[in-house]
Design a protein around this motif. Structure first.
Motif, mmCIF file in Angstrom:
data_model
loop_
_atom_site.group_PDB
_atom_site.id
_atom_site.type_symbol
_atom_site.label_atom_id
_atom_site.label_comp_id
_atom_site.label_asym_id
_atom_site.label_seq_id
_atom_site.Cartn_x
_atom_site.Cartn_y
_atom_site.Cartn_z
ATOM 1 N N MET A 1 -9.979 -14.184 -7.355
ATOM 2 C CA MET A 1 -9.936 -12.915 -7.343
ATOM 3 C C MET A 1 -9.081 -12.318 -8.274
ATOM 4 S SD MET A 1 -12.668 -11.851 -5.449
ATOM 5 C CE MET A 1 -13.404 -13.039 -6.512
ATOM 6 N N ALA A 2 -8.927 -11.035 -8.538
ATOM 7 C CA ALA A 2 -8.242 -10.445 -9.373
ATOM 8 C C ALA A 2 -6.698 -10.241 -8.841
ATOM 9 C CB ALA A 2 -8.576 -8.934 -9.807
ATOM 10 N N ASP A 3 -5.918 -9.793 -9.652
ATOM 11 C CA ASP A 3 -4.597 -9.215 -9.086
ATOM 12 C C ASP A 3 -4.628 -8.547 -8.031
ATOM 13 O OD1 ASP A 3 -2.017 -8.180 -9.048
ATOM 14 O OD2 ASP A 3 -1.869 -7.219 -10.868
ATOM 15 N N LEU A 4 -3.851 -8.996 -7.054
ATOM 16 C CA LEU A 4 -3.825 -8.622 -5.394
ATOM 17 C C LEU A 4 -3.388 -7.128 -5.705
ATOM 18 C CD1 LEU A 4 -4.968 -10.144 -3.260
ATOM 19 C CD2 LEU A 4 -2.557 -10.691 -2.537
ATOM 20 N N ASN A 5 -2.470 -6.664 -6.564
ATOM 21 C CA ASN A 5 -1.846 -5.284 -6.364
ATOM 22 C C ASN A 5 -3.068 -4.482 -6.769
ATOM 23 O OD1 ASN A 5 0.671 -6.076 -5.811
ATOM 24 N ND2 ASN A 5 1.235 -6.463 -7.877
ATOM 25 N N VAL A 6 -4.169 -4.946 -7.746
ATOM 26 C CA VAL A 6 -5.153 -4.244 -8.117
ATOM 27 C C VAL A 6 -5.890 -3.935 -6.802
ATOM 28 C CG1 VAL A 6 -7.233 -3.769 -9.676
ATOM 29 C CG2 VAL A 6 -4.874 -4.488 -10.512
ATOM 30 N N SER A 7 -6.427 -4.830 -6.352
ATOM 31 C CA SER A 7 -7.053 -4.965 -5.105
ATOM 32 C C SER A 7 -6.628 -4.345 -3.649
ATOM 33 C CB SER A 7 -7.173 -6.751 -4.432
ATOM 34 O OG SER A 7 -7.754 -7.274 -5.438
ATOM 35 N N LYS A 8 -5.198 -4.095 -3.710
ATOM 36 C CA LYS A 8 -4.444 -3.555 -2.787
ATOM 37 C C LYS A 8 -4.931 -1.778 -3.284
ATOM 38 C CE LYS A 8 -0.798 -5.374 -0.371
ATOM 39 N NZ LYS A 8 0.592 -5.556 -0.347
ATOM 40 N N LYS A 9 -4.623 -1.571 -4.513
ATOM 41 C CA LYS A 9 -4.740 -0.250 -4.808
ATOM 42 C C LYS A 9 -6.219 0.230 -4.569
ATOM 43 C CE LYS A 9 -4.729 2.416 -9.015
ATOM 44 N NZ LYS A 9 -4.471 2.496 -10.496
ATOM 45 N N MET A 10 -7.220 -0.627 -4.808
ATOM 46 C CA MET A 10 -8.477 -0.322 -4.750
ATOM 47 C C MET A 10 -8.770 -0.058 -3.058
ATOM 48 S SD MET A 10 -10.472 -2.807 -7.270
ATOM 49 C CE MET A 10 -12.178 -2.458 -6.937
ATOM 50 N N ALA A 11 -8.381 -1.027 -2.349
ATOM 51 C CA ALA A 11 -8.694 -0.867 -0.943
ATOM 52 C C ALA A 11 -7.802 0.327 -0.213
ATOM 53 C CB ALA A 11 -7.917 -1.991 -0.272
ATOM 54 N N LEU A 12 -6.724 0.802 -0.812
ATOM 55 C CA LEU A 12 -6.167 2.085 -0.263
ATOM 56 C C LEU A 12 -6.962 3.110 -0.653
ATOM 57 C CD1 LEU A 12 -3.649 3.286 1.078
ATOM 58 C CD2 LEU A 12 -2.625 3.257 -1.055
ATOM 59 N N MET A 13 -7.498 3.117 -1.744
ATOM 60 C CA MET A 13 -8.240 4.261 -2.399
ATOM 61 C C MET A 13 -9.812 4.422 -1.560
ATOM 62 S SD MET A 13 -7.595 4.450 -6.548
ATOM 63 C CE MET A 13 -9.138 3.718 -6.898
ATOM 64 N N ALA A 14 -10.154 3.395 -1.162
ATOM 65 C CA ALA A 14 -11.327 3.219 -0.440
ATOM 66 C C ALA A 14 -11.160 3.970 1.100
ATOM 67 C CB ALA A 14 -12.003 1.595 -0.198
ATOM 68 N N VAL A 15 -9.684 3.355 1.730
ATOM 69 C CA VAL A 15 -9.435 3.856 2.879
ATOM 70 C C VAL A 15 -9.482 5.404 2.851
ATOM 71 C CG1 VAL A 15 -7.948 3.738 4.792
ATOM 72 C CG2 VAL A 15 -8.636 1.545 3.837
ATOM 73 N N ASP A 16 -8.756 5.777 1.980
ATOM 74 C CA ASP A 16 -8.749 7.382 1.722
ATOM 75 C C ASP A 16 -9.822 8.406 1.731
ATOM 76 O OD1 ASP A 16 -5.588 7.213 2.267
ATOM 77 O OD2 ASP A 16 -5.434 7.374 -0.105
ATOM 78 N N ALA A 17 -10.577 7.298 0.875
ATOM 79 C CA ALA A 17 -12.137 8.119 0.713
ATOM 80 C C ALA A 17 -12.798 8.138 1.878
ATOM 81 C CB ALA A 17 -12.829 7.402 -0.321
ATOM 82 N N LEU A 18 -12.907 7.024 2.669
ATOM 83 C CA LEU A 18 -13.648 7.054 4.082
ATOM 84 C C LEU A 18 -12.990 7.813 4.976
ATOM 85 C CD1 LEU A 18 -13.801 2.974 4.125
ATOM 86 C CD2 LEU A 18 -15.910 4.816 3.955
ATOM 87 N N GLU A 19 -11.691 7.967 5.098
ATOM 88 C CA GLU A 19 -10.925 8.848 5.995
ATOM 89 C C GLU A 19 -11.263 10.361 5.817
ATOM 90 O OE1 GLU A 19 -6.986 7.609 5.891
ATOM 91 O OE2 GLU A 19 -7.500 6.058 7.671
ATOM 92 N N ASP A 20 -11.404 10.697 4.523
ATOM 93 C CA ASP A 20 -11.662 11.992 3.950
ATOM 94 C C ASP A 20 -12.770 12.607 4.526
ATOM 95 O OD1 ASP A 20 -10.845 14.233 2.355
ATOM 96 O OD2 ASP A 20 -12.449 13.742 0.838
ATOM 97 N N ARG A 21 -13.895 11.709 4.663
ATOM 98 C CA ARG A 21 -15.269 11.912 5.169
ATOM 99 C C ARG A 21 -15.267 11.664 6.854
ATOM 100 N NH1 ARG A 21 -14.821 14.313 1.302
ATOM 101 N NH2 ARG A 21 -16.329 14.512 -0.256
ATOM 102 N N LYS A 22 -14.237 11.528 7.337
ATOM 103 C CA LYS A 22 -13.959 11.330 8.725
ATOM 104 C C LYS A 22 -14.727 10.065 9.426
ATOM 105 C CE LYS A 22 -12.586 15.606 9.389
ATOM 106 N NZ LYS A 22 -11.813 16.052 8.359
ATOM 107 N N GLY A 23 -14.354 8.991 8.354
ATOM 108 C CA GLY A 23 -14.683 7.551 8.877
ATOM 109 C C GLY A 23 -14.072 7.309 10.266
ATOM 110 N N GLU A 24 -14.816 6.663 10.951
ATOM 111 C CA GLU A 24 -14.155 6.340 12.268
ATOM 112 C C GLU A 24 -13.610 4.883 12.234
ATOM 113 O OE1 GLU A 24 -17.112 7.017 15.414
ATOM 114 O OE2 GLU A 24 -17.216 9.304 15.010
#
Length: 120
Positions: A1-24
């Motif tokens: 896979m890609a650079d793990l730091n890029v993956s981490k950044k993407m994952a954090l952005m996805a978590v924030d986006a989910l939480e922003d829409r009240k993801g449980e």
């Protein structure tokens, strides 16, 4: 896979986006050591179709603005399990019933559960 730091950044952005829409119960599973599918699975629950779709839309919008496009989207119309494949991360957004039924956390229990803080 890609650079793990890029993956981490993407994952954090996805978590924030989910939480922003009240993801449980948003979970991040590091599967980089056990699978070539992706580095991270992100799993979140929603209470109804509209919320599940809104969560998926927000993830795509937030990551898209940062230059990360989905390679594949499945299940959007039904809204009970939407899979967003960004290559290095795969986001699963479920309604509560299907999340319990498919129980991806159990299936991928060999992966490492990580906290949002570990991504930052």
């Amino acid at each position: 896979m890609a650079d793990l730091n890029v993956s981490k950044k993407m994952a954090l952005m996805a978590v924030d986006a989910l939480e922003d829409r009240k993801g449980e119960d948003v979970r991040v599973i590091d599967i980089s050591e056990i699978s070539t599918l992706a580095d991270y699975f992100i799993i979140a629950g929603g209470t109804n179709i509209n919320q599940v779709q809104a969560m998926a839309d927000n993830v795509q919008e937030v990551l898209g603005r940062a230059g990360y496009m989905t390679k594949n989207v499945e299940g959007y119309e039904s809204g009970n399990w939407i899979l967003l494949d960004f290559g290095d991360i795969i986001v699963h957004v479920f309604d509560n019933e299907n999340r319990l039924f498919y129980d991806l956390e159990r299936i991928w229990r060999d992966g490492k559960n990580i906290t949002k803080e570990e991504l930052a």
